[in-house]
Design an enzyme around this catalytic site. Structure first.
Site, PDB file in Angstrom:
ATOM      1  N   TYR A   4       0.837  -1.167  -0.237  1.00 27.92           N
ATOM      2  CA  TYR A   4       0.055  -0.014  -0.242  1.00 27.92           C
ATOM      3  C   TYR A   4       0.822   1.345   0.032  1.00 27.92           C
ATOM      4  CZ  TYR A   4      -4.633  -2.065   0.792  1.00 27.92           C
ATOM      5  OH  TYR A   4      -5.818  -2.799   0.633  1.00 27.92           O
ATOM      6  N   LYS A  25       3.575 -15.670   2.790  1.00 24.77           N
ATOM      7  CA  LYS A  25       3.682 -15.961   1.691  1.00 24.77           C
ATOM      8  C   LYS A  25       5.236 -16.540   1.505  1.00 24.77           C
ATOM      9  CE  LYS A  25       2.411 -17.772  -2.416  1.00 24.77           C
ATOM     10  NZ  LYS A  25       1.544 -19.263  -2.511  1.00 24.77           N
ATOM     11  N   ASP A  51      -2.402 -18.564   1.076  1.00 26.88           N
ATOM     12  CA  ASP A  51      -3.265 -19.209  -0.012  1.00 26.88           C
ATOM     13  C   ASP A  51      -4.071 -20.546   0.853  1.00 26.88           C
ATOM     14  OD1 ASP A  51      -1.079 -20.358   0.243  1.00 26.88           O
ATOM     15  OD2 ASP A  51      -0.793 -21.024  -1.840  1.00 26.88           O
ATOM     16  N   ASP A  69      -5.957  -7.320   4.215  1.00 24.80           N
ATOM     17  CA  ASP A  69      -7.150  -6.695   3.560  1.00 24.80           C
ATOM     18  C   ASP A  69      -8.140  -7.888   2.833  1.00 24.80           C
ATOM     19  OD1 ASP A  69      -8.798  -4.704   2.212  1.00 24.80           O
ATOM     20  OD2 ASP A  69      -7.605  -4.869   0.256  1.00 24.80           O
ATOM     21  N   ASP A  94     -12.100  -9.340   4.160  1.00 25.02           N
ATOM     22  CA  ASP A  94     -13.339  -9.386   3.182  1.00 25.02           C
ATOM     23  C   ASP A  94     -13.963 -10.804   3.343  1.00 25.02           C
ATOM     24  OD1 ASP A  94     -13.132  -6.534   2.629  1.00 25.02           O
ATOM     25  OD2 ASP A  94     -14.169  -7.150   0.778  1.00 25.02           O
TER      26      ASP A  94
HETATM   27  C1  IPM Z   1     -10.329  -1.552   3.914  1.00 25.49           C
HETATM   28  C2  IPM Z   1     -10.788  -0.935   2.437  1.00 25.49           C
HETATM   29  C3  IPM Z   1      -9.509  -0.168   2.173  1.00 25.49           C
HETATM   30  C4  IPM Z   1      -8.255  -0.906   2.015  1.00 25.49           C
HETATM   31  C5  IPM Z   1      -9.712   0.720   0.775  1.00 25.49           C
HETATM   32  C6  IPM Z   1     -10.805   1.266   0.902  1.00 25.49           C
HETATM   33  C7  IPM Z   1      -8.611   1.475   0.500  1.00 25.49           C
HETATM   34  O1  IPM Z   1     -10.886  -1.984   1.573  1.00 25.49           O
HETATM   35  O2  IPM Z   1     -10.087  -0.879   4.923  1.00 25.49           O
HETATM   36  O3  IPM Z   1     -10.293  -2.807   3.938  1.00 25.49           O
HETATM   37  O4  IPM Z   1      -7.948  -1.588   1.118  1.00 25.49           O
HETATM   38  O5  IPM Z   1      -7.344  -1.197   3.099  1.00 25.49           O
HETATM   39 MN    MN Z   2     -10.564  -3.945   2.441  1.00 24.84          MN
END
Ligand code: IPM
Ligand code: MN
Length: 352
Positions: A142, A187, A219, A243, A247
């Site tokens: 990032y 990884k 993975d 990240d 999700d």
């Molecule tokens: C998160 C989001 C952010 C990230 C984006 C919106 C930049 O997906 O907080 O997980 O990738 O960190």
């Molecule tokens: Mn995210």
């Protein structure tokens, strides 16, 4: 306790869920006799429209002068569909993380018994899953050196020993307070940066003999997480893997609208839902305010106000049990509730 809270509602459904978050924060403050002062500040697409910067200096100053930041969400489709746009709302979020030194992102994954059926995974797999993902938040791809040209581009997954060590120590702190099981996700079979993580972890783990440390390739971890989520207690991982994995982990709970988070580090901590700004839901009174409300619980707990946090969690559980839920998790039948109604019900419960 006296608390100065910076309120950054941002874009999309942000302002709507923030209204409920602040209402709950105030209800708890009233009940327990805390003195909370709010300072609103702009960020994201809204701030680009107003001052051309998604994390303006003024907002940064407000954050720095506050005890905590309550953040909702940023993002607007008008930027997603324009890869050429020079400034994007998400840059505001990244700037906030970097400038506040928020290297530790704490994302708890908890299940609610009454919602396990909402998960795309089988009930018996999901039921009882309870872990925390600790995502390194200010390093890696990032923020590493980048190049972006017409025919070539790269990001650099740069990590220093010091960055790895400090986030691992956060992981151990949580593991010690929980089931004493830490999984380092990397990884290391391919990436040099991951081998640094592993080397540092293998040194540090000796200082925490009470904690079982294991290592898992990312993975494999992504598979294990949906195959056997109860395996995990505390996961520590780099920015990008964290990240993606969080999700994925949100599917375990059944709705993204349920996941709060805390980002802590060098300066003012930030409390925010894991989900984004959901522009399609904006203004419709259908966004789930629970992730924002649970972020308020994490905020109180950060300051050692555990009873306050507990009451919020109880109120959230009670609202779910009473089927006072936003549409995406509502059980068949019963009255319809929107963002405002769920928030108001929880406020009533707290003040009861
Ligand atoms: C998160 C989001 C952010 C990230 C984006 C919106 C930049 O997906 O907080 O997980 O990738 O960190
Ligand atoms: Mn995210």
């Amino acid at each position: 306790m006296k608390l100065k809270i910076a309120v950054l509602a941002g874009d999309g459904i942000g302002p709507e869920i923030m209204e409920q978050g602040v209402a709950v924060m105030s209800a708890v403050a009233r009940k327990f006799g805390h003195d909370v002062e709010y300072r609103e500040a702009i960020c994201g697409a809204h701030a680009i429209d107003v001052v051309g910067d998604p994390f303006p200096e003024e907002t940064f100053k407000t954050c720095m002068e506050s005890d905590a930041v309550l953040f909702a969400a940023v993002g607007d489709p008008k930027y997603d569909n324009d890869p050429a746009s020079k400034v994007r709302p998400e840059q505001g979020l990244l700037a906030m993380r970097k400038k506040l030194g928020l290297y530790a992102n704490i994302r708890p994954i908890e299940t609610f018994d009454c919602l396990v059926h909402k998960s795309p995974l089988k009930d018996e797999i999901v039921s009882g899953a309870d872990f925390i993902c600790i995502r390194e938040l200010t390093g890696g791809m990032y923020f590493g050196p980048k190049k972006e040209e017409q025919d070539e581009a790269f990001d650099t997954n740069l990590y220093s020993r010091a960055e790895v060590e400090r986030i691992l120590r956060v992981g151990y702190k949580y593991a010690l307070a929980r089931k004493k099981h830490l999984t380092v996700v990397d990884k290391a079979n391919v990436l040099a940066s991951s081998r640094l993580w592993r080397r540092v972890a293998m040194e540090i783990m000796k200082e925490y003999p009470e904690v079982t440390t294991d290592f898992m390739f990312v993975d494999n971890a992504s598979m294990r997480m949906i195959q056997e989520p109860r395996f995990f207690d505390v996961i520590v991982t780099e920015n990008t893997f964290g990240d993606i994995l969080t999700d994925e982990a949100s599917c375990i709970t059944g709705s993204m609208g349920l996941l709060p988070s805390a980002s802590t580090g060098e300066h003012t901590p930030v409390f925010e839902p894991v989900h984004g700004s959901w522009p399609q839901g904006k203004g419709l009174n259908i966004a789930n305010p629970l992730a924002q409300i649970l972020s308020v619980a994490m905020l109180y707990e950060y300051f050692g106000l555990n009873e306050e946090g507990k009451l919020i969690r109880q109120a959230v559980q009670a609202s779910l049990d009473a089927n006072v839920r936003t549409p995406e998790i509502q059980a068949e039948g019963g009255a319809k509730y929107g963002t405002r109604e769920v928030g108001a019900w929880i406020v009533d419960y707290i003040l009861r």
